[in-house]
Design a protein around this motif. Structure first.
Motif, PDB file in Angstrom:
ATOM      1  N   SER A 158       2.640   4.409  -7.133  1.00 21.78           N
ATOM      2  CA  SER A 158       2.955   5.175  -8.334  1.00 21.78           C
ATOM      3  C   SER A 158       2.994   4.267  -9.569  1.00 21.78           C
ATOM      4  O   SER A 158       3.281   3.070  -9.474  1.00 21.78           O
ATOM      5  CB  SER A 158       4.306   5.859  -8.160  1.00 21.78           C
ATOM      6  N   GLU A 191       6.303   3.102   4.015  1.00 22.94           N
ATOM      7  CA  GLU A 191       7.312   3.388   5.041  1.00 22.94           C
ATOM      8  C   GLU A 191       6.871   4.510   5.983  1.00 22.94           C
ATOM      9  O   GLU A 191       7.109   4.446   7.185  1.00 22.94           O
ATOM     10  CB  GLU A 191       8.647   3.787   4.387  1.00 22.94           C
ATOM     11  N   CYS A 245      -5.349   9.726  -5.306  1.00 21.14           N
ATOM     12  CA  CYS A 245      -5.207   9.275  -6.684  1.00 21.14           C
ATOM     13  C   CYS A 245      -6.386   9.720  -7.545  1.00 21.14           C
ATOM     14  O   CYS A 245      -6.266   9.829  -8.753  1.00 21.14           O
ATOM     15  CB  CYS A 245      -5.062   7.763  -6.718  1.00 21.14           C
ATOM     16  N   GLU A 283       9.748  -6.123  -2.619  1.00 22.46           N
ATOM     17  CA  GLU A 283      10.406  -6.932  -3.664  1.00 22.46           C
ATOM     18  C   GLU A 283      10.409  -8.418  -3.313  1.00 22.46           C
ATOM     19  O   GLU A 283      10.338  -9.271  -4.194  1.00 22.46           O
ATOM     20  CB  GLU A 283      11.822  -6.406  -3.917  1.00 22.46           C
ATOM     21  N   GLU A 311       1.201  14.144 -12.454  1.00 25.71           N
ATOM     22  CA  GLU A 311       0.496  14.007 -11.171  1.00 25.71           C
ATOM     23  C   GLU A 311       1.326  14.711 -10.097  1.00 25.71           C
ATOM     24  O   GLU A 311       2.442  14.285  -9.794  1.00 25.71           O
ATOM     25  CB  GLU A 311       0.331  12.525 -10.822  1.00 25.71           C
ATOM     26  N   THR A 313       0.823  -1.220   0.000  1.00 25.94           N
ATOM     27  CA  THR A 313       0.000   0.000   0.000  1.00 25.94           C
ATOM     28  C   THR A 313       0.857   1.270   0.000  1.00 25.94           C
ATOM     29  O   THR A 313       2.001   1.267   0.461  1.00 25.94           O
ATOM     30  CB  THR A 313      -0.942   0.031   1.225  1.00 25.94           C
ATOM     31  N   LEU A 336      -2.850   2.704  -9.706  1.00 25.90           N
ATOM     32  CA  LEU A 336      -1.693   3.584  -9.873  1.00 25.90           C
ATOM     33  C   LEU A 336      -2.096   5.063  -9.887  1.00 25.90           C
ATOM     34  O   LEU A 336      -3.062   5.439  -9.248  1.00 25.90           O
ATOM     35  CB  LEU A 336      -0.931   3.157 -11.131  1.00 25.90           C
TER      36      LEU A 336
HETATM   37  P1  NAD Z   1       5.114   4.395  -4.322  1.00 25.74           P
HETATM   38  O1  NAD Z   1       4.938   3.743  -5.635  1.00 25.74           O
HETATM   39  O2  NAD Z   1       6.367   5.145  -4.083  1.00 25.74           O
HETATM   40  O3  NAD Z   1       5.025   3.329  -3.137  1.00 25.74           O
HETATM   41  C1  NAD Z   1       3.894   2.503  -2.966  1.00 25.74           C
HETATM   42  C2  NAD Z   1       4.292   1.274  -2.172  1.00 25.74           C
HETATM   43  O4  NAD Z   1       5.199   0.498  -2.947  1.00 25.74           O
HETATM   44  C3  NAD Z   1       5.008   1.579  -0.854  1.00 25.74           C
HETATM   45  O5  NAD Z   1       4.572   0.673   0.127  1.00 25.74           O
HETATM   46  C4  NAD Z   1       6.461   1.332  -1.207  1.00 25.74           C
HETATM   47  O6  NAD Z   1       7.244   0.971  -0.087  1.00 25.74           O
HETATM   48  C5  NAD Z   1       6.333   0.169  -2.163  1.00 25.74           C
HETATM   49  N1  NAD Z   1       7.488  -0.004  -3.060  1.00 25.74           N
HETATM   50  C6  NAD Z   1       8.404   0.907  -3.426  1.00 25.74           C
HETATM   51  N2  NAD Z   1       9.336   0.337  -4.235  1.00 25.74           N
HETATM   52  C7  NAD Z   1       8.993  -0.960  -4.377  1.00 25.74           C
HETATM   53  C8  NAD Z   1       9.541  -2.060  -5.093  1.00 25.74           C
HETATM   54  N3  NAD Z   1      10.647  -1.932  -5.824  1.00 25.74           N
HETATM   55  N4  NAD Z   1       8.903  -3.252  -5.032  1.00 25.74           N
HETATM   56  C9  NAD Z   1       7.771  -3.391  -4.315  1.00 25.74           C
HETATM   57  N5  NAD Z   1       7.199  -2.393  -3.597  1.00 25.74           N
HETATM   58  C10 NAD Z   1       7.812  -1.186  -3.631  1.00 25.74           C
HETATM   59  O7  NAD Z   1       3.825   5.315  -4.129  1.00 25.74           O
HETATM   60  P2  NAD Z   1       3.492   6.323  -2.944  1.00 25.74           P
HETATM   61  O8  NAD Z   1       4.356   7.531  -3.132  1.00 25.74           O
HETATM   62  O9  NAD Z   1       3.493   5.611  -1.644  1.00 25.74           O
HETATM   63  O10 NAD Z   1       1.953   6.677  -3.260  1.00 25.74           O
HETATM   64  C11 NAD Z   1       1.578   7.671  -4.159  1.00 25.74           C
HETATM   65  C12 NAD Z   1       1.129   7.089  -5.478  1.00 25.74           C
HETATM   66  O11 NAD Z   1       0.113   6.116  -5.281  1.00 25.74           O
HETATM   67  C13 NAD Z   1       0.505   8.119  -6.398  1.00 25.74           C
HETATM   68  O12 NAD Z   1       0.973   7.950  -7.691  1.00 25.74           O
HETATM   69  C14 NAD Z   1      -0.972   7.797  -6.351  1.00 25.74           C
HETATM   70  O13 NAD Z   1      -1.708   8.212  -7.460  1.00 25.74           O
HETATM   71  C15 NAD Z   1      -0.957   6.341  -6.190  1.00 25.74           C
HETATM   72  N6  NAD Z   1      -2.228   5.876  -5.627  1.00 25.74           N
HETATM   73  C16 NAD Z   1      -3.115   5.191  -6.430  1.00 25.74           C
HETATM   74  C17 NAD Z   1      -4.339   4.770  -5.930  1.00 25.74           C
HETATM   75  C18 NAD Z   1      -5.331   4.029  -6.791  1.00 25.74           C
HETATM   76  O14 NAD Z   1      -6.212   3.396  -6.218  1.00 25.74           O
HETATM   77  N7  NAD Z   1      -5.221   4.055  -8.085  1.00 25.74           N
HETATM   78  C19 NAD Z   1      -4.656   5.028  -4.620  1.00 25.74           C
HETATM   79  C20 NAD Z   1      -3.748   5.725  -3.832  1.00 25.74           C
HETATM   80  C21 NAD Z   1      -2.516   6.124  -4.358  1.00 25.74           C
END
Ligand code: NAD
Length: 453
Positions: free
Chosen positions: A207, A156, A262, A191, A354, A127, A229
């Motif tokens: 993201s 985090e 999002c 990962e 975004e 998440t 995303l």
């Molecule tokens: P992020 O992609 O940086 O991180 C999301 C999650 O992925 C975190 O828990 C992070 O620790 C984990 N992560 C990071 N690197 C990873 C890897 N290599 N392998 C596996 N997991 C990994 O996103 P964020 O900054 O936490 O959240 C913001 C983004 O989320 C925005 O782009 C937003 O639009 C999107 N979002 C989408 C929705 C939706 O339902 N479509 C909802 C909320 C947020």
């Protein structure tokens, strides 16, 4: 390894949290595999009762969970209470699943043919930090309801409510190991979910950049994915709408959760003939937004989640930016950013990227075709709103906009009983709604030969 959390409204240290390492993830997955076997074998009514007990435990702790989210994420208290209540509601909704997950009986020659919706096994839920509770439950509730075990990795910066939900699950009587929350880094815990063959599906919200990496990693094991995303959604305001209402509600369509949403309608598209009037009406609505202490009942918008994210949002509005108008924000400690309205060119990066903060662009359009083209001129396709008094136009435009969740004459996009998800690079698959549990099952077809008498 431990991480120190910071209250985004005060910049005070909040708590330290121990991060899970790879061995810890592997141990958790091993426990989850064992727990899942017992869970899937339990009677459907027993699983339904257990999920209702979990929902009741959440209900009894809504205040505590909300207070944690206020402190950890800076969400206004009213919003945080809604989010905690939403966890209860989603659990309750899917608690009906175990007794209703019926397959099909398909007429065939020579025997009896039935399908079973078999659980996948262990599901990994990853998440983001913007809505820690709702986004977690959208994954774990239907996954558990369909007979799976879940390992959940919160973001985090905002793990506290997820950790508490993991404890409440155990306290409510869910079997040990069935639902485990593993705080940690994306590059370690996330990962490992992707590389571990014991995890059969990843539900990733975050993201688009990381989501594409998750999908590529999962492909090596043909691991199932649901991806939620990014977004850059349009709020389309036609001249024939209730302009006062469209302008009064537009700030809530984009500045909810300080724009860290999002579904934020971060591009307001206004028909040129009413553009000036709309801006006149929008200004007092933006300036009237109550931005401040998230623990105060009348607060409508809190701070951004972290210093790092503040810097990323601020980079979109350098000092020489031509700002149309701004709302207020407290000074002093905290990651405060005022609601900000820009009227840039269509090609400006504030229109195309975004920002994920309280910054909205307002652009004029000429006619219906121009509005649709502009709304669709993005790699994203998550959400959006259409304001018009003409029913035929509402139908035409809502069918023409490439986005998964649209609302006409409102900004509503998430209900637990309706599907949610994105077109294009906003995601893959759908969460919530009546079908979500099916996305955590494999369809098994079995033919029973029947001998002629
Ligand atoms: P992020 O992609 O940086 O991180 C999301 C999650 O992925 C975190 O828990 C992070 O620790 C984990 N992560 C990071 N690197 C990873 C890897 N290599 N392998 C596996 N997991 C990994 O996103 P964020 O900054 O936490 O959240 C913001 C983004 O989320 C925005 O782009 C937003 O639009 C999107 N979002 C989408 C929705 C939706 O339902 N479509 C909802 C909320 C947020």
């Amino acid at each position: 390894m431990i991480t120190e959390l910071v209250n985004p409204a005060t910049e005070q240290a909040l708590r330290t949290v121990e991060l899970t390492d790879v061995d810890g993830v592997d141990d958790a997955i091993a426990r989850a595999k064992i727990a899942q076997k017992g869970w899937a074998a339990a009677a459907p009514a027993e699983r339904a009762t257990a999920l209702r007990a979990f929902a009741a435990a959440v209900d009894a702790h809504v205040g505590e969970l909300a207070a944690l989210e206020v402190a950890n994420s800076g969400h206004p208290i009213g919003a945080a209470e809604w989010e905690a209540g939403h966890v209860r509601d989603v659990l309750q909704f899917y608690s009906a699943t175990p007794e209703r997950l019926s397959g099909k009986q398909i007429p065939v020659a020579g025997g009896l043919d039935v399908t079973f919706n078999e659980p996948m096994g262990v599901i990994g839920v990853i998440t983001p930090w913007n809505f820690p509770m709702p986004i977690a439950v959208w994954g774990f509730a239907p996954a558990l309801a369909a007979g799976n075990a879940v390992v959940l990795k919160p973001a985090e910066w905002t793990p506290l409510t997820s950790i508490r939900l993991g404890e409440l699950a155990l306290e409510s009587g869910l079997p040990e190991g069935l639902f485990q929350v593993l705080p940690g880094q994306g590059s370690v815990v996330g990962e490992r979910f992707i590389s571990h063959p014991g995890v059969r599906k990843i539900v990733f919200t975050g993201s688009t950049e990381v989501g594409t990496m998750v999908m590529a990693g999962a492909a090596t094991q043909v691991k199932r994915v649901t991806l939620e995303l990014g977004g850059k959604s349009a709020n389309i305001v036609f001249a024939d709408c209730d302009l006062e209402k469209a302008a009064a509600t537009a700030p809530y369509g984009v500045f909810d959760n300080a724009g860290q949403d999002c579904c934020a309608r971060s591009r307001i598209l206004v028909q040129r003939s009413v553009f000036d009037k709309f801006m006149e009406l929008l200004e007092p609505a933006v300036k009237g937004l109550v931005v401040g202490d998230p623990a105060a009942r009348d607060t409508e918008m809190g701070p951004l989640v972290s210093r790092k994210h503040f810097d990323s949002v601020a980079a979109y509005v350098p000092d020489d930016t031509n700002v149309a108008f701004r709302g207020s924000a407290p000074s002093g400690p905290g990651f405060w950013f005022p609601p900000t309205v820009l009227t840039p060119e269509r090609t400006d990066r504030t229109v195309t990227e975004e920002i994920f903060g309280p910054v909205v662009t307002v652009l004029p359009f000429e006619d219906e075709a121009d509005a649709i083209a502009l709304a669709n001129d993005t790699e994203y396709g998550l959400s959006g709103s259409i304001w018009t008094g003409n029913l035929s136009r509402a139908v035409r435009v809502s069918r023409a906009v490439d986005a998964g969740n649209l609302s006409v004459n409102s900004h509503s996009s998430v209900r637990y009983n309706t599907p949610f998800g994105g077109f294009k690079q906003s995601g893959l698959g759908r969460e919530l709604g009546p079908d979500a549990p099916l996305h955590f099952t494999e369809t098994k077809n079995v033919f029973f030969a029947v001998e002629e008498s």
